[in-house]
Design a protein around this motif. Structure first.
Motif, PDB file in Angstrom:
ATOM      1  N   LEU A 307       0.801  -1.218   0.000  1.00 23.00           N
ATOM      2  CA  LEU A 307       0.000   0.000   0.000  1.00 23.00           C
ATOM      3  C   LEU A 307       0.836   1.271   0.000  1.00 23.00           C
ATOM      4  N   ALA A 308       2.140   1.131   0.303  1.00 23.19           N
ATOM      5  CA  ALA A 308       2.977   2.325   0.438  1.00 23.19           C
ATOM      6  C   ALA A 308       3.209   2.967  -0.920  1.00 23.19           C
ATOM      7  N   ARG A 309       3.250   4.284  -0.897  1.00 22.71           N
ATOM      8  CA  ARG A 309       3.586   5.051  -2.093  1.00 22.71           C
ATOM      9  C   ARG A 309       5.032   5.512  -1.967  1.00 22.71           C
ATOM     10  N   ARG A 310       5.833   5.070  -2.886  1.00 19.04           N
ATOM     11  CA  ARG A 310       7.244   5.410  -2.821  1.00 19.04           C
ATOM     12  C   ARG A 310       7.505   6.734  -3.534  1.00 19.04           C
ATOM     13  N   LYS A 311       8.399   7.507  -2.924  1.00 19.64           N
ATOM     14  CA  LYS A 311       8.803   8.767  -3.530  1.00 19.64           C
ATOM     15  C   LYS A 311      10.054   8.546  -4.374  1.00 19.64           C
ATOM     16  N   SER A 312      10.234   9.401  -5.365  1.00 14.21           N
ATOM     17  CA  SER A 312      11.447   9.340  -6.170  1.00 14.21           C
ATOM     18  C   SER A 312      12.619   9.853  -5.352  1.00 14.21           C
ATOM     19  N   ALA A 313      13.819   9.606  -5.866  1.00 16.84           N
ATOM     20  CA  ALA A 313      15.018  10.021  -5.134  1.00 16.84           C
ATOM     21  C   ALA A 313      15.044  11.527  -4.949  1.00 16.84           C
ATOM     22  N   ALA A 314      15.584  11.950  -3.828  1.00 13.23           N
ATOM     23  CA  ALA A 314      15.626  13.369  -3.508  1.00 13.23           C
ATOM     24  C   ALA A 314      16.740  14.061  -4.264  1.00 13.23           C
TER      25      ALA A 314
END
Length: 574
Positions: A307-314
Motif C-alpha cells: 500500500l505504500a507510495r514510494r517517492k522518487s530520489a531526492a
C-alpha cells in the motif's frame, strides 16, 4: 484505531458470558497464551533482531516456579504466577550475560541448547520437579460452571499488558535503540547506543510475560510434564506466530497466533500416538521454513509495503554559507593523540608503532596507498577493533579500552567508507537515533525532531524525512550519515572517504559543509583517496605507508615530499 480496539476488547470480554462454549473458550485461552508469548518474543526477535529458539524455556520455568510456590505456601497458582515471571526474568538476565557474546546463527543455537539443557534439568531434578512423575497443581476452588473463566480473563489481561509493554517500548528511546541494533549493531554502538545493556534489558522484558503465562498455563493444565513444558515445538510456534503476522510490528504476533493456534489444534487431532510429537515437529518446522521462504516479511509488513507510495530520489540543495545551526557550535574541538599504536591480524602487521596528533579545531587529512592502515586506525580510534599495544587519547584521556558507545558520548563521531545507515528506519529516525535521552523518553522528542529536520534542511533532504533511508541514493546516504553524527554534537569527527562514490556536485556540497562545521569549532580527521579534495580542504596531512607515518605537514609540503611520492609509486615505504 482506538475505537476498533475498544470494540474488540468488549467483544472478547463478553464471549464467556454470552457464548460459553467450552471448546471455543479453550481455543481462545490457547490463542491468548500463544499471542502473549509471541508478542514477548517480538521484543527480542522483532525489535532487536536476535532470534531465539529457546523462549519456551521461560514458559517451563514459570510453570514449575508457580507450582512449587503454590504447593509450598498453599496459595492459588494465579497468585504465584508473577513469581514465575520474576524467576524467568532473572534467569534471562543470567543467560544474557553469556549468550550475548554471540549473535546470528550462534545465538540461535545457544538458545536452543539452553532450552534442551533446562528440560534435562527439570526431568532429572526429581527432588524438586518429581522428574518423570510430573507435578500436580492444586485444583481450582471456583464453581465448575465458571471453570475456564479465570484462565480466560487472566490470560486476556496478560496479553493486553504485554501489548501495552511492547507498544511503550516501541515508542521509547529504548525501542529506537533496539531497532538500531537490529539494523546494524556495530553502527548503533558507534552513535552512542549501549548495545550490551539494551540487549540484556530486551531479553529480560521478553522473558517475564512468558514466565507469568507459564504459571497460568500450568494451572490451566493441572499437571506439569517437563517434556511438554520445555518443548521445541512450542518455541517454533512462538517464532512462527511472530513471523507469520510480521516481526517488529505490534499486532503481527497477535494475528499470527489467531491464525496458527487453530491449525495447531487440527494437528493435535490428526496426529496421535507415540509419534505425534515428531510429526508435529516436522509439520511446524516445515511451516516455519515455508514462511521464511515465501512470506519473509509477514502479513502486516507485506500489506503495508503493497500500500505504500514510494517517492522518487531526492535532489539535494546547494549549501549556503551561514546555514549551520547555532547549537552545533562547540567551545573547542577535541585533540586526538595516537601513541605507539600497534595492530596485527595473524602474521600481518597493519600498524607498527604509529604516532600522530590531530590538533583541536583542525581539518587533518590521513592519506596513503591501499593497505597502509588508514581504515584500521579509524577502527581502533572509534572502538570497532582493539589495539595490540599503544595508547589512544582524546583530550588527554585514554580511550583505547573504552566501549564504542562511551567514545561516542565523549564527543567522537565517525562515518564509514561504505555508508552504514539503518536502511529500514526512516531518514529522520536515522538522524536522531543517537540523541541523548533516557530509555523511558519518547523515541523522538519534539526538540529532537526539530533539530533533525533542521539538519535535513541543511543538506536539502527534509522532504524525505519519512522515507526509509535505504531508498536514498548513495550520495544522499553519505550526507545523512554525516548529519546523523552531527546530531551527537561531536568535537571530533572521523570521515572515512566522504567524497568516495558521489558526484562532483555532492563532493562540492560535502566540502562546503565540512568547512562550515570546522568554523564552528569541530575537529575533523579525514581519510580520502580523492587527492584534490583532501589537499584542498585540510590544514595538515599525515601520510601512512606500511603501517607507519612517513610524512606530516601542510598539503603543499606533503605533495612534494619524496617519501610520499615513492610510497604512492611503490605501494610501500622502505
Amino acid at each position: 484505531m482506538r475505537i476498533p480496539l475498544i470494540a474488540a476488547g468488549v467483544v472478547l470480554a463478553a464471549i464467556p458470558v454470552f457464548w460459553g462454549d467450552a471448546y471455543y473458550l479453550n481455543m481462545l485461552i490457547l490463542i491468548f497464551l500463544l499471542a502473549t508469548m509471541a508478542s514477548s518474543w517480538n521484543i527480542m526477535g522483532g525489535y532487536t533482531g536476535y532470534i531465539s529458539l529457546g523462549q519456551s524455556a521461560f514458559l517451563g520455568i514459570g510453570a514449575y516456579t508457580t507450582a512449587i510456590a503454590a504447593n509450598a505456601w498453599s496459595i492459588s497458582p494465579l497468585l504465584a504466577a508473577p513469581l514465575g515471571g520474576l524467576v524467568a526474568g532473572a534467569l534471562a538476565a543470567l543467560l544474557g550475560l553469556v549468550t550475548f557474546r554471540t549473535r546470528g546463527n550462534a545465538f540461535i543455537m545457544i538458545t536452543f541448547a539452553m532450552l534442551h539443557l533446562l528440560g534435562i534439568v527439570a526431568l532429572n531434578w526429581t527432588s524438586v520437579t518429581n522428574g518423570n512423575d510430573g507435578m500436580i497443581l492444586p485444583a481450582p476452588t471456583w464453581e465448575r460452571n465458571y471453570a475456564l473463566w479465570p484462565f480466560y480473563y487472566v490470560l486476556l489481561g496478560l496479553l493486553a499488558l504485554t501489548l501495552l509493554m511492547s507498544k511503550t517500548i516501541a515508542a521509547s528511546r529504548f525501542g529506537l535503540g533496539l531497532t538500531a541494533i537490529r539494523e546494524d549493531e556495530e553502527k548503533a554502538a558507534g552513535i552512542g547506543v549501549n548495545t550490551s545493556a539494551a540487549k540484556l534489558a530486551a531479553f529480560v522484558a521478553s522473558a517475564v510475560p512468558i514466565g507469568i503465562a507459564g504459571g497460568v498455563y500450568g494451572y490451566y493444565l493441572g499437571f506439569l510434564d517437563s517434556r511438554a513444558m520445555f518443548s521445541i515445538v512450542t518455541s517454533i510456534m512462538i517464532v512462527l506466530a511472530a513471523l507469520l503476522g510480521g516481526t517488529g510490528t505490534l499486532w503481527g504476533p497477535v494475528l499470527g497466533a489467531f491464525l496458527l493456534e487453530p491449525f495447531s489444534q487440527l494437528t493435535n487431532q490428526l496426529f496421535t500416538g507415540p509419534a505425534a510429537g515428531a510429526w508435529r515437529l516436522i509439520v511446524f518446522g516445515g511451516l516455519l521454513l515455508a514462511v521464511l521462504l515465501f512470506l519473509p516479511q509477514g502479513i502486516i509488513p507485506g500489506v503495508r509495503q503493497a500500500l505504500a507510495r514510494r517517492k522518487s530520489a531526492a535532489v539535494g540543495k546547494r549549501l549556503a554559507p551561514g546555514d549551520i545551526p547555532a547549537w552545533l557550535t562547540v567551545r573547542e574541538g577535541a585533540r586526538l593523540e595516537v601513541r605507539d599504536v600497534r595492530k596485527s591480524f595473524g602474521g600481518l602487521t597493519v600498524l607498527d608503532g604509529l604516532d600522530l596528533t590531530v590538533e583541536p579545531g583542525s581539518i587533518t587529512g590521513l592519506i596513503g596507498p591501499n593497505g597502509s592502515g588508514k581504515t584500521t586506525l579509524f577502527n581502533l580510534i572509534d572502538g570497532a577493533t582493539k589495539p595490540d599495544g599503544g595508547q589512544i587519547l582524546l583530550d588527554g584521556r585514554r580511550i583505547e579500552t573504552a566501549d564504542r558507545w562511551a567514545r561516542s558520548r565523549a564527543g567522537l563521531g565517525r562515518t564509514h567508507q561504505i555508508t552504514r545507515l539503518f536502511p529500514k528506519l526512516s531518514v529522520l529516525r536515522n538522524v536522531v537515533a543517537g540523541s541523548d535521552g533516557t530509555w523511558a523518553a519518547p523515541a523522538i522528542t519534539g526538540a529532537q525532531a526539530a533539530r533533525g529536520v533542521e539538519l535535513l534542511e541543511l543538506v536539502g533532504l527534509s522532504d524525505y524525512r519519512d522515507l526509509p533511508a535505504g531508498e536514498l541514493s548513495y550520495g544522499q546516504q553519505k550526507l545523512v550519515e554525516l548529519i546523523q553524527i552531527l546530531m551527537l554534537q561531536p568535537r571530533l569527527v572521523l570521515l572515512d572517504e566522504p567524497a568516495g562514490g558521489i558526484n562532483p556536485t555532492q563532493i562540492e556540497q560535502m566540502g562546503a559543509l565540512i568547512r562550515e562545521l570546522n568554523r564552528t569549532g569541530t575537529t575533523f580527521l579525514i581519510v580520502e583517496h580523492n587527492m584534490p579534495f583532501v589537499l584542498g580542504i585540510c590544514d595538515t596531512v599525515h601520510v601512512l605507508a606500511g603501517g607507519r607515518r612517513i610524512a606530516s605537514g601542510t598539503p603543499q609540503e606533503v605533495r612534494s615530499d619524496p617519501l610520499v611520492l615513492d610510497a604512492y609509486l611503490t605501494g610501500a615505504s622502505q
